[in-house]
Write an enzyme that holds these catalytic residues in place. Structure first.
Site, PDB file in Angstrom:
ATOM      1  N   CYS A   2       0.848  -1.183   0.000  1.00  0.00           N
ATOM      2  CA  CYS A   2       0.000   0.000   0.000  1.00  0.00           C
ATOM      3  C   CYS A   2       0.892   1.245   0.000  1.00  0.00           C
ATOM      4  O   CYS A   2       1.845   1.324   0.766  1.00  0.00           O
ATOM      5  CB  CYS A   2      -0.941   0.110   1.189  1.00  0.00           C
ATOM      6  SG  CYS A   2      -2.187  -1.184   1.243  1.00  0.00           S
ATOM      7  N   ARG A  27       4.257  -0.536  -4.569  1.00  0.00           N
ATOM      8  CA  ARG A  27       3.884  -1.012  -3.235  1.00  0.00           C
ATOM      9  C   ARG A  27       2.553  -1.765  -3.230  1.00  0.00           C
ATOM     10  O   ARG A  27       2.159  -2.328  -2.210  1.00  0.00           O
ATOM     11  CB  ARG A  27       3.773   0.173  -2.263  1.00  0.00           C
ATOM     12  CG  ARG A  27       5.047   0.939  -2.119  1.00  0.00           C
ATOM     13  CD  ARG A  27       4.854   2.129  -1.197  1.00  0.00           C
ATOM     14  NE  ARG A  27       4.582   1.708   0.154  1.00  0.00           N
ATOM     15  CZ  ARG A  27       5.508   1.442   1.060  1.00  0.00           C
ATOM     16  NH1 ARG A  27       6.777   1.563   0.748  1.00  0.00           N
ATOM     17  NH2 ARG A  27       5.177   1.067   2.268  1.00  0.00           N
ATOM     18  N   TRP A  73      -2.517  -2.766  -1.665  1.00  0.00           N
ATOM     19  CA  TRP A  73      -2.185  -4.193  -1.731  1.00  0.00           C
ATOM     20  C   TRP A  73      -3.076  -4.825  -0.681  1.00  0.00           C
ATOM     21  O   TRP A  73      -2.882  -4.619   0.511  1.00  0.00           O
ATOM     22  CB  TRP A  73      -0.705  -4.401  -1.416  1.00  0.00           C
ATOM     23  CG  TRP A  73      -0.253  -5.810  -1.620  1.00  0.00           C
ATOM     24  CD1 TRP A  73       0.209  -6.354  -2.788  1.00  0.00           C
ATOM     25  CD2 TRP A  73      -0.208  -6.865  -0.647  1.00  0.00           C
ATOM     26  NE1 TRP A  73       0.527  -7.672  -2.597  1.00  0.00           N
ATOM     27  CE2 TRP A  73       0.283  -8.013  -1.297  1.00  0.00           C
ATOM     28  CE3 TRP A  73      -0.535  -6.957   0.701  1.00  0.00           C
ATOM     29  CZ2 TRP A  73       0.456  -9.233  -0.647  1.00  0.00           C
ATOM     30  CZ3 TRP A  73      -0.372  -8.171   1.356  1.00  0.00           C
ATOM     31  CH2 TRP A  73       0.124  -9.284   0.678  1.00  0.00           C
ATOM     32  N   ASN A  99      -1.907   2.433   5.370  1.00  0.00           N
ATOM     33  CA  ASN A  99      -1.008   1.351   4.992  1.00  0.00           C
ATOM     34  C   ASN A  99      -0.668   0.605   6.277  1.00  0.00           C
ATOM     35  O   ASN A  99      -0.165   1.205   7.217  1.00  0.00           O
ATOM     36  CB  ASN A  99       0.246   1.947   4.335  1.00  0.00           C
ATOM     37  CG  ASN A  99       1.404   0.970   4.278  1.00  0.00           C
ATOM     38  OD1 ASN A  99       2.554   1.367   4.403  1.00  0.00           O
ATOM     39  ND2 ASN A  99       1.137  -0.285   4.074  1.00  0.00           N
ATOM     40  N   GLY A 100      -0.963  -0.689   6.306  1.00  0.00           N
ATOM     41  CA  GLY A 100      -0.671  -1.473   7.510  1.00  0.00           C
ATOM     42  C   GLY A 100      -1.829  -2.386   7.842  1.00  0.00           C
ATOM     43  O   GLY A 100      -2.692  -2.641   6.987  1.00  0.00           O
ATOM     44  N   GLU A 485      17.992 -17.873  -6.090  1.00  0.00           N
ATOM     45  CA  GLU A 485      17.588 -16.530  -6.507  1.00  0.00           C
ATOM     46  C   GLU A 485      17.137 -16.533  -7.976  1.00  0.00           C
ATOM     47  O   GLU A 485      16.162 -15.872  -8.325  1.00  0.00           O
ATOM     48  CB  GLU A 485      18.751 -15.552  -6.269  1.00  0.00           C
ATOM     49  CG  GLU A 485      18.548 -14.128  -6.747  1.00  0.00           C
ATOM     50  CD  GLU A 485      17.351 -13.402  -6.139  1.00  0.00           C
ATOM     51  OE1 GLU A 485      16.742 -13.890  -5.185  1.00  0.00           O
ATOM     52  OE2 GLU A 485      17.004 -12.325  -6.674  1.00  0.00           O
ATOM     53  N   LYS A 489      13.392 -15.425  -9.187  1.00  0.00           N
ATOM     54  CA  LYS A 489      13.128 -14.380 -10.191  1.00  0.00           C
ATOM     55  C   LYS A 489      12.113 -14.877 -11.217  1.00  0.00           C
ATOM     56  O   LYS A 489      11.183 -14.184 -11.572  1.00  0.00           O
ATOM     57  CB  LYS A 489      14.414 -13.968 -10.934  1.00  0.00           C
ATOM     58  CG  LYS A 489      15.407 -13.143 -10.172  1.00  0.00           C
ATOM     59  CD  LYS A 489      14.985 -11.720  -9.914  1.00  0.00           C
ATOM     60  CE  LYS A 489      14.180 -11.528  -8.688  1.00  0.00           C
ATOM     61  NZ  LYS A 489      14.634 -11.476  -7.395  1.00  0.00           N
ATOM     62  N   GLU A 492       8.571 -15.247  -9.674  1.00  0.00           N
ATOM     63  CA  GLU A 492       7.955 -13.966  -9.324  1.00  0.00           C
ATOM     64  C   GLU A 492       7.322 -13.277 -10.524  1.00  0.00           C
ATOM     65  O   GLU A 492       6.232 -12.742 -10.424  1.00  0.00           O
ATOM     66  CB  GLU A 492       9.016 -12.996  -8.772  1.00  0.00           C
ATOM     67  CG  GLU A 492       9.396 -13.199  -7.346  1.00  0.00           C
ATOM     68  CD  GLU A 492      10.456 -12.192  -6.916  1.00  0.00           C
ATOM     69  OE1 GLU A 492      10.245 -11.524  -5.904  1.00  0.00           O
ATOM     70  OE2 GLU A 492      11.503 -12.073  -7.599  1.00  0.00           O
ATOM     71  N   HIS A 508      18.041 -36.560  -4.279  1.00  0.00           N
ATOM     72  CA  HIS A 508      17.138 -36.885  -3.180  1.00  0.00           C
ATOM     73  C   HIS A 508      15.725 -36.361  -3.431  1.00  0.00           C
ATOM     74  O   HIS A 508      15.002 -36.076  -2.486  1.00  0.00           O
ATOM     75  CB  HIS A 508      17.706 -36.329  -1.873  1.00  0.00           C
ATOM     76  CG  HIS A 508      19.066 -36.867  -1.585  1.00  0.00           C
ATOM     77  ND1 HIS A 508      19.281 -38.144  -1.145  1.00  0.00           N
ATOM     78  CD2 HIS A 508      20.294 -36.315  -1.741  1.00  0.00           C
ATOM     79  CE1 HIS A 508      20.583 -38.351  -1.014  1.00  0.00           C
ATOM     80  NE2 HIS A 508      21.222 -37.248  -1.375  1.00  0.00           N
ATOM     81  N   LYS A 607       6.482  -4.692  -3.428  1.00  0.00           N
ATOM     82  CA  LYS A 607       7.917  -4.532  -3.219  1.00  0.00           C
ATOM     83  C   LYS A 607       8.284  -4.414  -1.748  1.00  0.00           C
ATOM     84  O   LYS A 607       9.307  -4.903  -1.305  1.00  0.00           O
ATOM     85  CB  LYS A 607       8.405  -3.299  -3.973  1.00  0.00           C
ATOM     86  CG  LYS A 607       9.893  -3.110  -3.840  1.00  0.00           C
ATOM     87  CD  LYS A 607      10.516  -2.700  -5.130  1.00  0.00           C
ATOM     88  CE  LYS A 607      12.011  -2.883  -5.096  1.00  0.00           C
ATOM     89  NZ  LYS A 607      12.408  -4.274  -5.295  1.00  0.00           N
TER      90      LYS A 607
END
Ligand code: G6P
Length: 612
Positions: A2, A27, A73, A99-100, A485, A489, A492, A508, A607
């Protein structure tokens, strides 16, 4: 998670707010809304992105010089028009953006509902503005007092802004655990979740502290009190952020720009800290803690997402060069599992945004436990940077693409410098090895530049594999976190299932997935484990898997084995993640673009994750 923005001054607020929302869209982008004080407080809000809001606002009166706006968000309540912010108070005289998360909203809502209030949305935010107005009416107090009282009642995280019909010359803002910055112009004021919407107008900012309330009046300026009504003095900071850092600079996406910025950003992370001429590494932010490091029994790294992967690279590096045992923890796990924290522990919190709720909570927990807590953050003045006892900024510049790229390499650069500085101080690294490593570190920006030249090869590979549904990324040693990573990527931004694994561990489990449809990306470095990773490649080949190998330029070790090779410059094993991650970032980017995905704003992600 947000974004909030507000303006009060002499110019029309609308264009400033819309532009601000666009800067903060990283955000969250589930819905967007704006409140303008025209004759009275008017709300315009809609599901979807800021451009939908602009569409909705065509033709409205845009002359108001005060307003607040929000990009969401979703946490409580699905992303629809109704749940979009701002929200009105019961009388419609107040409007709030938030926001929160208000964690005890359900209890408050129940109590207010039992007294006859009817809610229009499913959000926790609406409950807060109802509570504020309820206090104003019942306790007969003014808005500021009511905000103070309400915020003493709520549990959770908030950055809020409120406007009122009765006082069109004032915006009230407050924060706890969610960021809020106030821009101090001349006869005008801005508020925002971070400085990016503000710096176009002023570089003088005040970061609000937890549990502070700002009353921003067009005529009398800024006044700050705590929620307990203690007046505090605003501390004005001057930011050095340039506007061009917030633009795409000719690239199609922020992510691509940020990938290509890495030779520069890695250089910036080292600037003033690595002195090749004198053979010195000096991180000012931890210099005074050198003794603590030298006597540390353990280092605990706490982080989330990509920053956690950087932490894993750091584990290899720090253990190798300082011989201090390192544990890398997901901040979200660390904070809830009663961890053993010792006063001789050093806790390193890594966070691009410096606002990730779990990492911030882990920092606070580690401080309570008596550890020395330092931060590696990118955003100057961010909550984690302020909550830690020392640390270093990565200086990568603003990262706007939701998928982190240049922040990762900057974090790894910082961890390398840290390991070198401590190792040298502790005597766990020989002078020869130290000199060799710092010299090689100095060549990394150039090697990253060369690694970026794999772009054309990577595009061809992306064209071929864009429709595949699964990917496996395998690496060993310090390149195992790079495999993680690389897989993250791809997941995402292209929504393709991808897993990173230590190459030998493949036997395994993941080997069961291998068939002629499974692309497997191997990170093959020129080191003592090379023969072993080639054996792993053979195992995949024997099961008809498709092999894409990152190898050092001129190395023909996978000829006849790999279906595709991506040659990257050779460097010291410890520094190799900085070079090997580049083609993996590019691969994820190109596949996502080819699949028509929104790379800068992937679905469901944000983000800056300021909720746990
Ligand atoms: C989100 C972002 C990731 C980031 C992670 C941690 O998930 O989408 O890119 O790595 O948060 O964020 P931080 O700001 O703490 O590094």
């Amino acid at each position: 998670m947000c974004g909030i923005v507000g303006y009060i001054g002499y110019r029309p607020a609308y264009p400033i707010l819309i532009k601000g929302l666009k800067r903060l869209e990283y955000r969250g982008y589930d819905s967007a809304g704006i409140a303008l004080i025209q004759d009275e407080v008017k709300l315009y809000k809609t599901k979807g992105k800021v451009k939908n809001l602009e569409e909705l606002c065509k033709g409205i009166d845009q002359t108001s010089t005060v307003g607040i706006a929000h990009t969401r968000w979703a946490t409580h309540g699905e992303p629809n028009d109704r749940n979009a912010h701002p929200h009105y108070s019961p009388s419609g005289k107040l409007a709030i953006i938030h926001n929160g998360i208000i964690e005890n909203y359900a209890t408050i809502k129940q109590e207010l509902t039992s007294r006859g209030y009817e809610f229009q949305s499913d959000t926790d935010t609406e409950v807060l503005i109802y509570l504020i107005e309820d206090i104003m009416v019942n306790e007969k107090v003014d808005l500021v007092k009511a905000v103070q009282m309400a915020l003493r009642t709520v549990i959770g995280a908030y950055a809020i802004a409120i406007v009122s019909n009765d006082d069109p010359d004032t915006i009230i803002a407050a924060r706890k655990s969610s960021p809020l910055v106030i821009g101090m112009g001349i006869n005008e004021y801005f508020i925002a979740s971070d400085a990016t919407p503000i710096i176009e107008y002023t570089k003088d900012v005040v970061y609000l502290n937890d549990e502070e309330i700002a009353v921003i009046n067009r005529n009398t300026g800024l006044r700050i009190t705590t929620i307990s009504n203690v007046e505090t003095t605003p501390y004005i900071q001057h930011l050095e952020l340039s506007l061009s850092a917030l633009e795409k600079g000719g690239f199609d996406h922020f992510m691509l720009k940020e990938i290509f910025e890495q030779p520069r950003s890695i250089g910036d992370s080292m600037r003033g800290r690595l002195n090749l001429k004198e053979g010195i590494v000096n991180l000012g932010g931890i210099r005074d803690m050198k003794d603590k490091f030298i006597h540390a029994k353990r280092i605990i790294i706490v982080a989330c997402g990509t920053s956690w992967h950087a932490g894993l690279v750091g584990e290899y590096m720090l253990e190798e060069l300082t011989r201090i045992p390192v544990e890398v923890e997901y901040a979200s796990e660390f904070r809830y599992r009663n961890p053993i924290i010792d006063k001789d522990d050093i806790v390193i919190a890594i966070s691009q945004s410096g606002e990730t709720a779990d990492t911030l909570a882990a920092v606070n927990l580690a401080r309570q436990g008596g550890a020395t807590v330092i931060g590696i953050c990118n955003v100057i003045g961010s909550s984690i940077a302020r909550a830690t006892q020392g640390g270093s900024y990565t200086h990568a510049g603003p990262e706007i693409g939701v998928a982190s790229t240049k922040a990762f390499t900057a974090q790894v650069t910082l961890l390398t410098l840290m390991a070198l500085m401590i190792g040298k101080g502790k005597g766990t690294i020989s002078n020869t090895r130290f000199d060799q490593l710092i010299k090689e570190l100095g060549t990394i920006p150039e090697k990253v530049k060369v690694s970026l030249e794999t772009d054309k090869t990577v595009i061809k590979i992306a064209e071929h594999f864009q429709s595949h549904r699964n990917f496996l990324y395998l690496g060993r040693g310090i390149n195992f976190p790079v495999a993680l990573e690389g897989a993250l990527k791809l997941k995402e931004i292209s929504y393709i299932h991808a897993e990173g694994y230590p190459a030998a561990e493949m036997k395994h489990g993941p080997i069961a997935l291998i068939d002629e449809h499974m692309p497997v990306i191997f990170l093959v470095n020129n080191n003592e484990l090379k023969e072993k990773i080639i054996s792993n490649i053979q195992e995949v080949k024997a099961r008809k898997g498709i092999i894409i190998a990152l190898v050092n330029e001129g190395d023909n070790c996978v000829d006849g084995l790999a279906d595709y090779t991506i040659p990257i410059p050779e460097t010291d094993e410890l520094l190799s993640p900085l070079v090997s991650i580049i083609p993996l970032q590019l691969l994820a980017y190109h596949i996502a673009v080819m699949r028509g995905c929104n790379v800068d704003q992937p679905r469901n992600l944000a983000k800056s994750v300021t909720v746990e």
